[in-house]
Design a protein around this motif. Structure first.
Motif: not given
Length: 252
Positions: A161-165, A177-188, A192-193, A239-246
């Protein structure tokens, strides 16, 4: 006496064999486009595994803007199907074009199934990497998430669930700022991904992943893959640590 010698030989060598088996690195292939390779995300996951001492090799088959149809039909120089046959992969992560679920849902389903079938035929386990909504339209996420989850269910696998997180992080920390432009991710965003992918692939904790991830180039020179402010890194890791992954593949 002969049987005793065989027993002793097995008793001595079995632990060595088991240790060798345990040390064999998990081989992961990420198939996608710039949503996968931006800011060297696959290399970040490799760096996290190295830092953690976890035996894993992450490779990629990525082409900017590529769809699953192009990967499957080997268009635009794609070598995905050739790569699937090149070595015994453990897991193959499939990520489609960011608009496929919205503008071409039929193609998304058809070639998601075909690619997943090729992965299974190659002896690996397919997983889907859910993409995220554009900065300009967060309402995209419901369609994206529903389509990835529905296809994963049909394939008897899971969508990471990358998109959800990603969208949750965006909502919780609008100052970042999680975005480099309108769609691509920034370095942050790519950091996270990477955290999400590493946690999902291994089940390992990410709380001690460093803010600065390192690699080496072909000459052995140090390459710095990420610079993250410590406070930002702490938030993302929590945030990621508290996410339950199956998808805790380490348990398989």
């Amino acid at each position: 006496m002969k049987h005793l010698k065989i027993f002793l030989l097995l008793f001595i060598t079995a632990p060595l064999w088991l240790t060798a088996q345990k040390a064999m690195p998990k081989k992961v292939l990420m198939v996608g486009n710039s949503f996968t390779y931006f800011w060297n995300m696959p290399q970040m996951v490799n760096a996290m595994a190295a830092e953690d001492g976890y035996p894993m090799e992450v490779h990629q088959s990525t082409i900017g803007g590529a769809t699953w149809e192009e990967h499957y039909n080997e268009k635009r120089g794609s070598q995905t199907r050739l790569l699937l046959k090149s070595k015994p992969w453990d897991y193959v992560i499939l990520q489609d074009h960011s608009l496929s679920t919205i503008e071409a849902p039929g193609r998304f389903d058809e070639y998601g199934k075909k690619l997943a079938g090729a992965v299974v035929k190659a002896g690996a386990k397919p997983y889907l990497m859910m993409t995220w909504a554009y900065l300009s339209n967060p309402l995209m996420q419901d369609v994206i998430s529903n389509k990835y989850n529905a296809l994963a269910h049909e394939l008897n696998t899971e969508a990471i669930p990358v998109g959800d997180i990603f969208m949750k992080a965006r909502k919780l920390r609008p100052d970042l700022n999680f975005y480099f432009d309108d769609k691509h991710p920034s370095s942050i965003g790519s950091y996270l991904i990477g955290l999400i992918m590493y946690k999902a692939l291994t089940g390992n904790s990410v709380k001690d992943v460093p803010d600065r991830l390192l690699s080496k180039d072909q000459r052995g020179e140090q390459v710095i893959l990420s610079f993250i402010h410590h406070e930002t890194g702490e938030f993302l890791r929590q945030l990621v640590e508290e996410t339950e992954f199956t998808t805790k593949l380490i348990q398989e």
